[in-house]
Design a protein around this motif. Structure first.
Motif, short mmCIF file in Angstrom:
data_model
loop_
_atom_site.label_atom_id
_atom_site.label_comp_id
_atom_site.label_asym_id
_atom_site.label_seq_id
_atom_site.Cartn_x
_atom_site.Cartn_y
_atom_site.Cartn_z
N PRO A 55 0.75 -1.15 0.06
CA PRO A 55 0.15 -0.05 -0.03
C PRO A 55 0.79 1.31 0.09
O PRO A 55 0.28 2.29 -0.46
N GLU A 56 2.15 1.24 0.45
CA GLU A 56 2.81 2.39 0.49
C GLU A 56 3.77 2.57 -0.69
O GLU A 56 4.11 3.50 -1.04
N ASP A 57 3.81 1.50 -1.56
CA ASP A 57 4.38 1.46 -2.88
C ASP A 57 3.74 0.44 -3.88
O ASP A 57 4.12 -0.64 -4.20
N PRO A 58 2.50 0.77 -4.28
CA PRO A 58 2.09 0.10 -5.37
C PRO A 58 2.71 -0.45 -6.68
O PRO A 58 2.03 -1.21 -7.25
N ALA A 59 3.84 -0.04 -6.87
CA ALA A 59 4.65 -0.58 -7.83
C ALA A 59 5.23 -1.95 -7.37
O ALA A 59 6.31 -2.49 -8.07
N GLN A 60 5.08 -2.22 -6.16
CA GLN A 60 5.88 -3.52 -5.52
C GLN A 60 4.89 -4.54 -4.87
O GLN A 60 3.94 -4.00 -4.36
N LEU A 61 5.31 -5.64 -5.29
CA LEU A 61 4.42 -6.84 -4.42
C LEU A 61 5.53 -7.21 -3.20
O LEU A 61 6.62 -7.36 -3.45
N VAL A 62 4.93 -7.48 -2.30
CA VAL A 62 5.61 -7.80 -1.09
C VAL A 62 5.01 -9.04 -0.60
O VAL A 62 4.09 -9.50 -0.53
N VAL A 63 5.99 -10.08 -0.15
CA VAL A 63 5.68 -11.15 0.22
C VAL A 63 4.73 -11.41 1.47
O VAL A 63 4.68 -10.45 2.35
N GLY A 64 3.54 -12.06 1.25
CA GLY A 64 2.65 -12.52 2.23
C GLY A 64 2.78 -13.73 2.78
O GLY A 64 3.59 -14.69 2.75
N GLY A 68 6.23 -23.10 2.18
CA GLY A 68 7.37 -23.59 1.49
C GLY A 68 8.55 -22.66 1.80
O GLY A 68 8.77 -22.37 2.96
N THR A 69 9.70 -22.92 1.09
CA THR A 69 11.05 -22.20 1.43
C THR A 69 10.94 -20.87 1.45
O THR A 69 9.94 -20.21 0.80
N LEU A 70 12.20 -20.39 1.56
CA LEU A 70 12.17 -18.83 1.68
C LEU A 70 11.81 -18.25 0.28
O LEU A 70 12.11 -18.61 -0.62
N GLY A 71 10.86 -17.14 0.43
CA GLY A 71 10.43 -16.54 -0.90
C GLY A 71 11.08 -15.20 -1.01
O GLY A 71 11.90 -14.87 -0.12
N CYS A 72 11.05 -14.64 -2.21
CA CYS A 72 11.48 -13.37 -2.35
C CYS A 72 10.74 -12.32 -1.39
O CYS A 72 9.60 -12.60 -1.20
N LEU A 73 11.32 -11.20 -0.86
CA LEU A 73 10.67 -10.23 0.08
C LEU A 73 9.69 -9.60 -0.95
O LEU A 73 8.70 -8.94 -0.72
N ARG A 74 10.54 -8.96 -1.83
CA ARG A 74 9.83 -8.07 -2.81
C ARG A 74 10.05 -8.46 -4.32
O ARG A 74 11.20 -8.71 -4.80
N ILE A 75 8.77 -8.05 -5.16
CA ILE A 75 8.94 -8.17 -6.63
C ILE A 75 8.44 -6.88 -7.13
O ILE A 75 7.11 -6.70 -7.02
#
Length: 157
Positions: A55-64, A68-75
């Motif tokens: 919500p603070e940067d709509p150009a980013q997806l943040v892991v929720g 599973g194994t460790l996911g990327c934090l931001r995409i």
């Protein structure tokens, strides 16, 4: 008793997820429940989870919530399979992640992937459901239909 078909499994999961989530207002709890039930239902699901629009940067997806194994934090929206699905606002199926231009390798064991957007009432992407498999070409039109039906009911109205 004959085994369920994949389509029947998705239909059962949708009913189960809808029943468990009835009355739950917390979006994190809703995503966590769906990720858990989906992950447990299919042997070929290696990583199952959500990337949420920041919500603070709509150009980013943040892991929720995920299983599973460790996911990327931001995409970034528009990058990798998750960002592409968010940008296009449609499900993306990738049979071979190595052949997908700009694939982001959060886990090098992933061979195929399906990403389905979760849309809000205004038609905006709120999150994406990301499912990875260590098997090549693990996802098809049945997975698309099942996951799209489940994602359609995930947002707390």
């Amino acid at each position: 008793m004959p085994a369920e078909t994949k389509t029947e499994t998705y239909a059962r999961l949708k009913r189960e997820i809808d029943a468990v989530l009835e009355g739950e207002r917390n979006q994190t709890a809703r995503y966590a429940t769906a990720a858990c039930l989906l992950s447990e239902a299919f042997d070929h699901y290696y990583w199952t989870g959500f990337y949420v629009v920041d919500p603070e940067d709509p150009a980013q997806l943040v892991v929720g919530p995920y299983q599973g194994t460790l996911g990327c934090l931001r995409i970034p929206v528009g990058k990798g399979v998750c960002g592409t699905a968010a940008e296009r606002r449609e499900t993306v199926i990738v049979a071979d992640v190595e052949a997908f231009p700009g694939h982001i390798a959060c886990d090098s064991r992933t061979r195929s992937e399906i990403v389905t957007p979760v849309m809000d009432a205004g038609g905006r992407v709120a999150a994406v459901l990301d499912v990875d498999s260590t098997d090549p070409d693990a996802f098809d039109a049945e997975d698309r239909a099942g996951l799209e039906a489940i994602c359609a009911g995930l947002l707390n109205a």
